[in-house]
Scaffold this active site. Structure first.
Site, PDB file in Angstrom:
ATOM      1  N   ASP A 199      -0.831  -5.570   9.347  1.00 41.88           N
ATOM      2  CA  ASP A 199      -1.824  -4.720   8.858  1.00 41.88           C
ATOM      3  C   ASP A 199      -3.030  -5.404   8.172  1.00 41.88           C
ATOM      4  OD1 ASP A 199      -3.334  -2.350   7.939  1.00 41.88           O
ATOM      5  OD2 ASP A 199      -1.907  -1.750   6.484  1.00 41.88           O
ATOM      6  N   TRP A 241       0.813  -1.197   0.078  1.00 41.69           N
ATOM      7  CA  TRP A 241      -0.072  -0.015   0.103  1.00 41.69           C
ATOM      8  C   TRP A 241       1.162   1.259   0.075  1.00 41.69           C
ATOM      9  CZ3 TRP A 241      -2.196   2.312   4.835  1.00 41.69           C
ATOM     10  CH2 TRP A 241      -3.069   3.388   4.573  1.00 41.69           C
ATOM     11  N   LYS A 292     -13.481  -1.352   5.446  1.00 38.82           N
ATOM     12  CA  LYS A 292     -13.902  -2.033   4.378  1.00 38.82           C
ATOM     13  C   LYS A 292     -14.906  -3.121   4.997  1.00 38.82           C
ATOM     14  CE  LYS A 292     -10.728  -0.622   1.447  1.00 38.82           C
ATOM     15  NZ  LYS A 292      -9.855   0.178   2.424  1.00 38.82           N
TER      16      LYS A 292
END
Length: 427
Positions: free
Chosen positions: A236, A155, A272
């Site tokens: 993460d 990311w 999400k």
């Protein structure tokens, strides 16, 4: 007298006196690549335009989806006469952070039972990553320069987050463009060759941006090397439940590392998997060696949090606290998560079928099925990706990453045909 006035004017206009700051030398920063794509998409008048860049769920009508369970929880809050808008504690809503820890580590977590988990509510996953990075920069005993190993690719925000706190991100081998899959041996070699006791950032599931995850057997070998080299696992986790549709399955790597006793922390997001993108709901969990050490960790995390945001926001945390702690709401959430995950899995299967069996697009497209989660690395190169944007009005990043959530029954054939033409050089 006039001469004296001239001396005074000359003194104050001298180059020796600094001017007031006017910010004239601040350079213009480049726009964020994803938000730049979204802006271009919104400005495009082409009727068949498709946005495959943004990392947010869309239903089959290409609309944002407010989860039914979130609507229920919100209604409960709105009708709660005891609801107020007072400050939360510095480390957040306790009933949220404790439930969030159970969700990712499991109800049978030894670390939780031994009170070795220091948790803090954060500004979604980005805030969790920042707070964790800041904590490492202050208190981690680095074996050499302050550096963290991150997958290549990762990311994009990871690099900025670590550099902002004085930690340099170092790439480790992860993605193999030849197989459009995991470079497992390269990954293991990076673990072996890194200085002992190095922090490694790991994507818990649904790797962003590739969608390529290790198998459970591979995670076991990775954990072996973490223990052998005394590395630190910086997890993460932005997609728990969203990847496979199973909250427990998507937490398996994190739980396995905790069971093996790998030193670790977990950054957690509910953007999400609960659709709470704008509510910025997240958590950081740092596992200590014992309760006294964990108490010290919690105290320092609280100090850092206080200086940054003072207190986290309450609304999204209260929504998630209700969902995580109420059996009926939790069961509804599990179904909602499956709805999102299974739609994305269905889009993977249909895109694969179009490219493989209908259009007979050159190349092997099985990686679309092997990858998991919101994103897919299609294997399109920069030139082909550029053609998709400029000629087909299909917006994706120049590394060929697409958001599977942007596909639906109305645009899938057009996207498949455009990929086919791009691969053949006919777009």
């Amino acid at each position: 007298m006039a001469s004296r006035l001239q001396q005074i004017v000359s003194h104050f206009s001298s180059d020796k006196v600094p001017m007031a700051e006017t910010w004239q030398n601040v350079p213009l920063a480049p726009p964020d690549s994803i938000f730049k794509l979204t802006t271009a998409y919104k400005a495009d008048a082409f009727p068949q335009k498709v946005n495959l860049g943004v990392g947010a769920y869309r239903d089959d009508q290409n609309k944002p989806w407010v989860l039914p369970v979130v609507k229920k929880a919100t209604n409960i809050l709105l009708n709660d006469p005891a609801l107020d808008h007072e400050y939360l504690p510095i480390t957040g809503l306790p009933e949220f952070t404790s439930a969030a820890a159970r969700l990712i580590l499991g109800s049978e977590s030894v670390a939780i039972k031994e009170q070795r988990v220091a948790s803090a509510q954060t500004i979604s996953g980005t805030g969790a990553n920042h707070l964790a990075a800041l904590f490492l920069s202050r208190f981690y005993t680095f074996n050499g320069p302050k550096q963290v190993f991150v997958s290549n690719p990762t990311w994009a925000n990871h690099h900025a987050i670590f550099r902002n706190v004085g930690i340099e991100p170092i790439d480790y081998a992860y993605y193999d463009p030849k197989t459009i899959g995991l470079d497992f041996e390269g990954f293991l070699n990076a673990l072996r060759s890194a200085p002992a006791s190095s922090p490694f950032l790991l994507h818990a599931c649904a790797h962003n941006p590739t969608g390529v995850d290790p198998t459970m057997e591979q995670w076991e070998k990775i954990a072996d090397l973490f223990l052998e080299k005394k590395h630190f696992a910086f997890f993460d986790c932005a997609y728990q439940g969203f990847a496979s549709g199973d909250l427990d399955r998507d937490a398996s790597a994190v739980r396995y590392f905790e069971q093996r006793g790998v030193p670790m922390l977990v950054c957690q997001s509910f953007a999400k998997n609960a659709g709470l993108y704008g509510e910025r709901v997240g958590a950081l969990h740092i596992i200590g060696v014992d309760k006294p050490a964990t108490d010290r960790i919690r105290s320092q995390v609280s100090v850092l949090q206080r200086s940054e945001i003072s207190n986290p926001p309450s609304h999204g945390a209260r929504i998630m606290a209700l969902i995580l702690n109420d059996g009926a709401l939790f069961a509804q959430w599990q179904e909602d998560v499956k709805t999102m995950a299974h739609r994305i899995i269905d889009m993977r299967e249909k895109l694969h079928n179009e490219l493989t069996n209908v259009l007979h697009t050159p190349g092997n497209w099985d990686h679309i099925l092997r990858q998991i989660g919101m994103f897919s690395f299609t294997g399109l190169n920069a030139e082909q990706s550029k053609a998709m944007v400029e000629r087909a009005h299909i917006y994706l990043t120049n590394n060929g990453r697409i958001s599977m959530a942007g596909l639906n029954s109305k645009n899938l054939r057009y996207v498949a045909e455009s990929i086919d033409k791009a691969v053949k050089g006919e777009l």
